[in-house]
Design a protein around this motif. Structure first.
Motif, short mmCIF file in Angstrom:
data_model
loop_
_atom_site.label_atom_id
_atom_site.label_comp_id
_atom_site.label_asym_id
_atom_site.label_seq_id
_atom_site.Cartn_x
_atom_site.Cartn_y
_atom_site.Cartn_z
N ARG A 217 -17.83 -12.82 -49.10
CA ARG A 217 -17.34 -13.09 -47.76
C ARG A 217 -17.99 -12.09 -46.81
O ARG A 217 -17.57 -10.93 -46.74
N HIS B 118 -13.28 -2.79 -60.88
CA HIS B 118 -12.06 -2.89 -60.09
C HIS B 118 -11.77 -4.34 -59.66
O HIS B 118 -11.27 -4.59 -58.56
N ALA B 119 -12.12 -5.30 -60.54
CA ALA B 119 -11.80 -6.70 -60.25
C ALA B 119 -10.29 -6.90 -60.33
O ALA B 119 -9.60 -6.25 -61.12
N ASP B 120 -9.79 -7.82 -59.51
CA ASP B 120 -8.37 -8.18 -59.62
C ASP B 120 -8.11 -8.76 -61.01
O ASP B 120 -8.94 -9.50 -61.54
N THR C 118 -16.70 -18.25 -47.04
CA THR C 118 -16.68 -17.62 -48.36
C THR C 118 -17.46 -18.47 -49.35
O THR C 118 -17.36 -19.69 -49.35
N ARG D 49 -18.69 -8.47 -47.97
CA ARG D 49 -17.66 -8.08 -48.93
C ARG D 49 -17.80 -8.86 -50.23
O ARG D 49 -17.98 -10.08 -50.22
N VAL D 50 -17.71 -8.14 -51.34
CA VAL D 50 -17.74 -8.74 -52.68
C VAL D 50 -16.38 -8.50 -53.32
O VAL D 50 -15.95 -7.35 -53.50
N HIS D 51 -15.69 -9.58 -53.65
CA HIS D 51 -14.36 -9.50 -54.24
C HIS D 51 -14.40 -10.21 -55.59
O HIS D 51 -14.71 -11.40 -55.66
N PRO E 237 -9.36 -16.46 -50.81
CA PRO E 237 -9.60 -15.67 -49.60
C PRO E 237 -9.93 -16.52 -48.37
O PRO E 237 -10.25 -15.97 -47.33
N ILE F 95 -16.60 -14.39 -58.45
CA ILE F 95 -17.05 -13.50 -57.39
C ILE F 95 -16.90 -14.24 -56.07
O ILE F 95 -17.49 -15.31 -55.87
N GLN G 21 -15.64 -13.50 -64.80
CA GLN G 21 -15.16 -13.19 -63.46
C GLN G 21 -15.55 -14.30 -62.48
O GLN G 21 -16.52 -15.03 -62.71
N VAL H 134 -12.61 -11.34 -59.36
CA VAL H 134 -11.35 -11.70 -59.99
C VAL H 134 -11.61 -11.98 -61.47
O VAL H 134 -12.51 -12.77 -61.81
#
Length: 373
Positions: free
Chosen positions: A339, A70-72, A324, A342-344, A79, A336, A334, A346
């Motif tokens: 934060r 579910h990566a952007d 971050t 939280r792992v976000h 961020p 990563i 990707q 892209v």
């Protein structure tokens, strides 16, 4: 062949599922980064599946399975505040990424770094040093042979740029004047300015770390028993991390050894001090996976696993506000963003175009700079 390929894929799929279920070990020996690995049987299964003839046929499918779900699909925004310079190898040039997700190419340069306060950019081509205004273009340029690794420091009104050239380590004023050779024996390791000192540059000569004033005075030098690959100061100027492939030697402001951080059979590929802190983010790569750990230099034996995954990680960089940590993950194509808890993720496979089909090596270390002032 199709049945063999499907069997190979099933072995790899189960191996990665088992990798995800492997518990992390909490105990860590003093002054060491221990990689929480998987069993030898699992590693053998993965390698056999990937490198056997059917396995090679499904390697791309294995690579596609790696990454955060579910990566952007694109970098919509940073961020945390600030702007990011991205140096894309293989002909990709230098890009500017704004906090709001706006991106544009600054030019076909080999490298680039921010000026103090992020007002300008210093960039390099093979035989040229260039100062840029990101909105108005080139301010000045200087022709020198084999220019690399620029570093800009100073105040708003008085700055210096250190850089490597064929002749050695050189320093020039921020206006392009008064260029001179500082040390003809400097090694090909990026020099770094010492924080909270007036124009004192740190660099490598052989296995010796040198701190020298731009007027030529050697403030101190320290021989280290590793082959230095990179240098970085803590933002308060009290600690200097000297990274080598298997060890990070931490020196104090006087050049004395403060601590040594090592791994067990792993390569240390990146290290970055958290801004305003003495905690060091360290990337350690083993044959099985790569780990990113946060090591407290002031408290020996204290480290915390931040992120782990198969393949390799590239550069890492902290946001200016220290909230971050950005990790380049080439294996998964990707970025990563870590934060807190939280792992976000892209996806950046096509985010920064290049001139060939090779996935670019994206250099971001130290290039997330201050917000507009």
């Amino acid at each position: 062949m199709k049945d063999a390929e499907e069997r190979s894929w099933e072995v790899v799929r189960r191996a990665f599922e088992e990798l995800e279920r492997t518990p992390r070990r909490r105990a860590r020996p003093r002054n060491a980064l221990l990689l929480a690995g998987v069993g030898a049987a699992l590693l053998t299964a993965v390698l056999a599946a990937v490198f056997s003839p059917p396995g090679r046929a499904v390697f791309e499918r294995v690579r596609e399975a790696v990454g955060v779900e579910h990566a952007d699909p694109a970098l919509f925004a940073l961020p945390a505040p600030g702007r990011l310079l991205v140096v894309s190898a293989h002909g990709g040039g230098v890009w500017l990424a704004e906090a709001n997700g706006y991106k544009r190419k600054l030019g076909s340069y080999d490298d680039a770094e921010w000026s103090p306060h992020g007002l300008y950019v210093v960039a390099t081509r093979r035989d040229e040093l260039i100062a840029l205004d990101v909105d108005k273009g080139v301010r000045w340029s200087l022709a020198r042979r084999q220019v690399a690794s620029p570093a800009w420091a100073g105040t708003r009104t008085d700055t210096r740029i250190a850089y490597l050239a064929a002749s050695g380590l050189r320093v020039v004023g921020g206006d392009g004047h008064d260029d001179r050779l500082l040390d003809g024996r400097a090694a090909a390791v990026a020099p770094v300015w010492a924080p909270r000192r007036r124009f004192a540059i740190t660099y490598v000569s052989g296995r010796t770390i040198v701190l020298r004033s731009v007027d030529g005075r050697v403030l101190w030098h320290r021989h280290v028993d590793v082959v230095p690959a990179a240098l970085q100061w803590s933002t308060d100027g009290k600690l200097l991390a000297v990274r080598s492939p298997h060890r990070v030697v931490v020196l104090d402001a006087q050049g004395r050894v403060r601590r040594s951080i090592s791994s067990l059979g792993s390569l240390l590929t990146a290290a970055a001090f958290k801004p305003g802190d003495h905690r060091l983010a360290v990337v350690a790569r083993s044959p099985v996976r790569t780990e990113l750990r946060l090591v407290d230099v002031d408290r020996p034996g204290r480290s915390r696993l931040l992120f782990a995954g198969p393949g390799s990680f590239g550069d890492i960089v902290w946001s200016p506000d220290a909230s971050t940590l950005l990790v380049d993950w080439p294996t998964a194509s990707q970025w990563i963003f870590l934060r807190g808890q939280r792992v976000h993720a892209v996806a950046i496979g096509t985010e920064f175009p290049r001139h060939d089909d090779v996935r670019p090596t994206l250099q971001i270390a130290g290039r997330w700079c201050c917000p507009d002032e």
